[in-house]
Design an enzyme around this catalytic site. Structure first.
Site, PDB file in Angstrom:
ATOM      1  N   MET A 110       0.834  -1.197   0.000  1.00  0.00           N
ATOM      2  CA  MET A 110       0.000   0.000   0.000  1.00  0.00           C
ATOM      3  C   MET A 110       0.872   1.253   0.000  1.00  0.00           C
ATOM      4  O   MET A 110       2.080   1.161   0.031  1.00  0.00           O
ATOM      5  CB  MET A 110      -0.938  -0.043   1.188  1.00  0.00           C
ATOM      6  CG  MET A 110      -2.026  -1.072   0.987  1.00  0.00           C
ATOM      7  SD  MET A 110      -3.089  -1.135   2.393  1.00  0.00           S
ATOM      8  CE  MET A 110      -1.938  -1.528   3.644  1.00  0.00           C
ATOM      9  N   ARG A 353       7.921  -3.947  13.974  1.00  0.00           N
ATOM     10  CA  ARG A 353       6.917  -5.018  13.916  1.00  0.00           C
ATOM     11  C   ARG A 353       7.643  -6.336  14.139  1.00  0.00           C
ATOM     12  O   ARG A 353       8.863  -6.413  13.999  1.00  0.00           O
ATOM     13  CB  ARG A 353       6.204  -5.027  12.570  1.00  0.00           C
ATOM     14  CG  ARG A 353       7.167  -5.276  11.418  1.00  0.00           C
ATOM     15  CD  ARG A 353       6.497  -5.126  10.064  1.00  0.00           C
ATOM     16  NE  ARG A 353       7.558  -4.932   9.061  1.00  0.00           N
ATOM     17  CZ  ARG A 353       7.387  -4.375   7.879  1.00  0.00           C
ATOM     18  NH1 ARG A 353       6.217  -3.939   7.521  1.00  0.00           N
ATOM     19  NH2 ARG A 353       8.388  -4.249   7.035  1.00  0.00           N
ATOM     20  N   HIS A 473      12.155  -5.356  -1.093  1.00  0.00           N
ATOM     21  CA  HIS A 473      10.791  -5.884  -1.213  1.00  0.00           C
ATOM     22  C   HIS A 473      10.792  -7.367  -1.564  1.00  0.00           C
ATOM     23  O   HIS A 473      10.110  -8.180  -0.948  1.00  0.00           O
ATOM     24  CB  HIS A 473      10.047  -5.076  -2.278  1.00  0.00           C
ATOM     25  CG  HIS A 473       8.752  -5.696  -2.668  1.00  0.00           C
ATOM     26  ND1 HIS A 473       8.620  -6.441  -3.814  1.00  0.00           N
ATOM     27  CD2 HIS A 473       7.578  -5.736  -2.032  1.00  0.00           C
ATOM     28  CE1 HIS A 473       7.385  -6.888  -3.865  1.00  0.00           C
ATOM     29  NE2 HIS A 473       6.723  -6.471  -2.820  1.00  0.00           N
ATOM     30  N   ASN A 786     -12.596 -37.205   4.709  1.00  0.00           N
ATOM     31  CA  ASN A 786     -12.762 -36.803   3.301  1.00  0.00           C
ATOM     32  C   ASN A 786     -14.165 -37.177   2.826  1.00  0.00           C
ATOM     33  O   ASN A 786     -14.913 -36.348   2.316  1.00  0.00           O
ATOM     34  CB  ASN A 786     -11.727 -37.486   2.406  1.00  0.00           C
ATOM     35  CG  ASN A 786     -10.312 -37.122   2.804  1.00  0.00           C
ATOM     36  OD1 ASN A 786     -10.098 -36.165   3.527  1.00  0.00           O
ATOM     37  ND2 ASN A 786      -9.353 -37.888   2.337  1.00  0.00           N
ATOM     38  N   ASP A 787     -14.500 -38.442   3.007  1.00  0.00           N
ATOM     39  CA  ASP A 787     -15.841 -38.878   2.605  1.00  0.00           C
ATOM     40  C   ASP A 787     -16.918 -38.260   3.477  1.00  0.00           C
ATOM     41  O   ASP A 787     -17.963 -37.857   2.987  1.00  0.00           O
ATOM     42  CB  ASP A 787     -15.939 -40.405   2.659  1.00  0.00           C
ATOM     43  CG  ASP A 787     -15.570 -41.030   1.318  1.00  0.00           C
ATOM     44  OD1 ASP A 787     -16.124 -40.585   0.298  1.00  0.00           O
ATOM     45  OD2 ASP A 787     -14.718 -41.933   1.297  1.00  0.00           O
TER      46      ASP A 787
END
Ligand code: ADP
Ligand code: MG
Ligand code: MG
Length: 895
Positions: A110, A353, A473, A786-787
């Site tokens: 930003m 930070r 960056h 999963n099932d």
């Protein structure tokens, strides 16, 4: 009447209205500035507009809440009072930066605008005040460029181009510089900036139809809008998507008094980490650029000096920074990433930070901080993320290939993010995305990367840039992903036109392969073999701590003895799922044997075919039992629909006809008859053994015989026989009885002692609903999520790709926070699981319960399994450490 909402928080002169705990409201940057102010660090004064303003701005069609104007005016007045200057004053102007800052760091995504408050009059005031005309004009031209490009959409290239023209017309002849020499910004003098400024303003006017604003209030509100607008810029949106950042309302805006790193020689600007973010060593780490402002360091325009050189160049300023490092680490008790500026020898902190770090460094720093007494073991375990474990097994170039490496060596840059990568060269982010989507491994080669490139950077396996330092960056973003990255490779001449790069006389074209070693910065031609490294000492230490906290056991899903050995070295405490059918695909012989079984006409023929399979399965099971001696091994009987095993092409069908002594026609019709409309809901799982109990007989025989072989060898074996796709207690009772009949006969015959379990896979909603009845006969449950997810949601996993993303997208239906096939749907599927566990344990209090779906290796799902009282989770071998970590974290109270 309600109280007026507070949208602005000030900081300055040692006191702040906000604090470090207010990240969600003030953004990471605003909270950090407030916290640093409160603990007495040198921070220029300012104020922060909250993320709520951003949220309301977007909700109300880009209108600010009505109270905002007044609150900003109030806080600006307070700032002016603190500083003793007036914004944009013509004699002694206060200048400010207007800075973005979301609750989660989005490096470079930003906008930030510097030197706001300058206009034709105040720039003269700044000249008077500093006695430095060049400096003042440089600041003004930067402001016009930044404000124009970010607030008003004036093309940045055009502004840069004009700057270059002035350099060519004026600076080069004045310096008498050779045509090939690059003219640096720092070589441009005051007169030349004097020529540049009106030209920049003219461009501004051409694009916006307005004069460049002279009123500081207009500038301020223009910049604030620019920051809020940058929240929805495509690069920022892409970044949030790629990073899976959801549920953040917006960015905050911090307005901060300017301090000047470009004010003559004893000034400069820098970025640093309180520890080495690559390896985690407790050393100070960073870049410093004398006589520079803001973005100059991170944008990688000039390659900066190391902190070591900074110390040599300006010891007094460096010492102030060392003191800040010490104070911040003991305050935050974590590695910090800092941005600072030195103005005429005085240090100012502009940002702090929690620092992004490589996976290896995450372990090293956590373990070191425990040893230094800064944090507890529990905190150390909680600090590791699943991504850190995934990234820890970074590939490295096979060190035995010394000669090849020497021969292929091309150039060396700065080792920004460790690990190795090999792939095809591309020169644009767009190409990287396209080629990666087509399945290529690509390496993105750029002069420098910009935030627009983030999509392409994510698609690439490695990143190589010609400029920039370790805090550029490219390095910061790649590090967050654990992606191999080399920067500052100055020998590299990147030619975007011809799509080649050169190193001296060597030339590499787009599409050619190169290999990067991000741990050393070396670049090689061609593809070098990569291997997986051994985990570090710090990793082992930390995992042992996680193990000590956890009560949930972790098993692995393995299909072969080889996988079983691997899983055990990664800490698996048994096998939670062995898929027997996978063994059939292992070789031609095996696949043929099972095919014969499938096309058999009757039970006798089937038994003959099954008898051929028996010794093969027995051998595999014995191998797994040996690797897992002393630990439980859960074996699931045949599961997939039979047509998955048979050939669907003519060649294969003819071969099968020959092998089984049947006609091709016969085989073809037999296979056609196996076709199902809905195979996942068809003739599969335990239904196969209901129809063909011979299959059950053979598989149980293979399991028990293998176990008995191992018992004879003196090993402890704990087989758990599992029936898949159960829907009913009668169905299970039938299968269980038959299983015991076969098993007990064999055990009795052998005269040996063997204890085994028979259990049910809970993967249909009906089984979950009626689990109490099933548990009367089943000694264990294993949730096949999963099932179970597929059937509970009524969403086919194989077809979900077309629409499920809309269900996850927070701007659309937002039904799920994450893909429910990746992270367990705790609300829905989880409810069934809880219910099934509750009923199951009521029927049988010592029922053993685990999970064996993909979710068993996913952090949040594992924590859920802990909470609902499962005994174990089971996942693929490489996810075992993640499950161990998650189980450890889940056991640590109050976090
Ligand atoms: P980003 O989020 O991209 O890091 P910042 O808001 O931190 O953007 O601004 C980028 C850089 O601009 C800072 O690292 C700092 O060097 C410079 N900068 C920002 N505000 C000021 C200020 N008030 N005085 C001096 N430099 C500043
Ligand atoms: Mg910054
Ligand atoms: Mg299943």
């Amino acid at each position: 009447m309600g109280e007026v909402k507070k949208f602005v928080f000030s900081f300055g002169a040692g006191r702040a209205e906000g604090s470090g705990a207010m990240k969600a409201l003030l953004g990471g940057k605003g909270a950090g500035l407030a916290e640093m102010t409160n603990i007495g660090l040198p921070v220029p004064a300012g104020f922060t507009l909250t993320t709520e303003v951003c949220d309301l701005y977007y909700k109300n069609n880009k209108q600010y809440p009505p109270e905002l104007k007044e609150q900003v005016a109030e806080h600006l007045a307070r700032l002016e009072k603190t500083v003793g200057k007036v914004l944009g004053d013509s004699k002694d102007p206060l200048l400010v930066s207007v800075r973005s800052g979301a609750p989660v760091s989005m490096p470079g995504m930003m906008e930030t605008i510097l030197n706001l408050g300058l206009n034709d009059k105040s720039v003269e005031g700044l000249v008077q005040k500093t006695g430095d005309r060049r400096f003042a004009l440089d600041a003004y031209r930067r402001f016009i460029m930044m404000y124009g490009a970010t607030a008003k959409g004036v093309p940045h290239d055009e502004l840069e181009e004009t700057f270059n023209q002035v350099k060519e017309e004026k600076t080069r002849p004045r310096l008498g510089a050779a045509a090939t020499k690059r003219i640096l910004d720092s070589e441009v003098n005051a007169d030349e900036f004097g020529v540049l400024i009106p030209r920049l303003k003219a461009i501004y006017k051409r694009h916006t139809g307005e004069e460049f604003p002279q009123d500081p209030q207009v500038q301020l509100w223009g910049a604030i809008a620019a920051v809020f607008d940058s929240w929805s810029a495509p690069k920022a949106v892409t970044y949030r998507e790629v990073e899976k950042l959801t549920g953040i309302v917006g960015t905050a805006v911090s307005v901060v008094q300017m301090v000047f790193g470009n004010l003559a020689e004893r000034s400069g600007t820098g970025v640093c980490f309180t520890r080495d973010p690559n390896h985690g060593d407790n050393v100070f780490y960073g870049d410093y650029l004398p006589n520079a402002q803001g973005e100059d360091v991170v944008a990688g325009i000039r390659t900066p000096m190391t902190l070591h050189d900074f110390e040599k160049a300006d010891k007094a300023a460096y010492d102030q920074l060392v003191e800040v490092r010490r104070r911040l680490e003991s305050h935050y008790r974590d590695m910090q990433d800092l941005e600072f500026t030195v103005e005429e020898g005085k240090l100012y902190m502009l940002q702090c930070r929690t620092g992004k770090r490589s996976p290896g460094a995450a372990f090293q720093i956590a373990v070191d901080m425990v040893k230094e007494g800064l944090i507890s073991k529990a905190e150390a375990v909680l600090r590791i993320r699943d991504k850190d474990i995934e990234g820890l097994f970074y590939p490295v170039i096979d060190p035995s290939k010394k000669a090849e490496m020497k021969q292929a060596w091309l150039v060396q840059g700065i080792d920004a993010v460790p690990g190795a990568a090999t792939g095809k060269v591309v020169f644009s982010a767009k190409q990287a995305e396209l080629r990666a989507a087509a399945g290529d491994a690509v390496i993105l080669v750029r002069r420098e990367t910009s935030p627009e490139d983030v999509g392409g950077m994510h698609s690439a396996v490695g990143i190589l840039t010609a400029t920039g330092g370790k805090t550029s960056h490219a390095a910061v973003v790649a590090r967050g992903w654990g992606k191999c990255c080399i920067v500052g490779c100055e020998m590299l001449e990147v030619d975007y036109e011809d799509k080649v790069f050169r190193v001296g006389t060597a030339l590499v074209r787009e599409g050619e392969e190169i290999t990067l070693n991000g741990s050393t910065g070396d670049v090689y031609r061609g593809r070098l073999p990569l291997i997986q490294p051994e985990p570090s000492e710090a990793f082992n230490t930390l995992m042992a701590w996680a193990d000590a906290f956890r009560s949930l056991e972790v098993r692995a899903n393995v299909d072969t003895p080889y996988d079983a050995v691997k899983a055990r070295t990664l800490g698996a405490q048994g096998v939670g799922l062995c898929r027997t059918e996978h063994m059939f695909f292992d070789s031609e012989d095996r696949i043929l044997a099972i095919r014969k079984m499938i096309v058999a006409e009757n039970a006798e023929e089937r038994v003959v075919a099954l008898n051929a399979l028996l010794p093969l399965q027995r051998e595999d099971f014995a191998g797994i039992f040996r690797a897992m001696a002393g630990l439980p091994v859960t074996i699931r009987l045949i599961d997939p629909p039979l047509h998955e095993f048979v050939p669907h092409d003519e060649v294969g069908q003819k071969a099968l006809a020959k092998a089984s002594g049947k006609t091709f026609e016969h085989i073809r019709t037999r296979i056609e008859r196996l076709h199902e409309q809905n195979p996942m809901l068809g003739h599969r799982g335990c239904r196969l053994c209901i129809t063909y109990p011979e299959i059950l007989d053979m598989q149980v025989k293979a399991i028990i015989e293998a176990a008995l072989i191992c018992v004879r060898e003196g090993l402890e074996v704990i087989p758990e026989i599992m029936h898949p796709l159960i829907i009913d207690r009668r169905e299970f009772a039938f299968l269980e009885a038959r299983t015991r009949l076969v098993a007990d006969a064999l055990i009795q015959e052998s005269g040996l002692k063997l204890h085994y379990l028979v259990g049910a896979m809970i993967e249909t909603p009906r089984a979950a609903l009626l689990s109490g009845g099933i548990a009367e006969k089943a000694e264990f449950f294993s949730f096949g999520t999963n099932d179970l997810t597929q059937m509970t949601l009524g969403i086919s996993r194989d077809d979900a790709g077309r629409f499920l993303p809309d269900y996850v997208d927070e701007h659309r239906a937002a039904v799920f926070r994450q893909d429910p096939f990746y992270t367990l749907d705790q609300e829905g599927v989880g409810k069934l699981i809880e219910m099934a566990i509750d009923q199951g344990r009521r029927a049988r209090h010592d029922l053993e319960i685990g999970i064996c779906g993909e979710h068993g290796g996913e952090l949040e799902s594992v924590k859920f399994c802990h909470r609902v009282g499962m005994n174990y989770v089971s996942c693929s071998p490489y996810r075992v450490p993640i499950a161990r970590l998650a189980a450890g974290q889940a056991s640590i109270p109050h976090h």
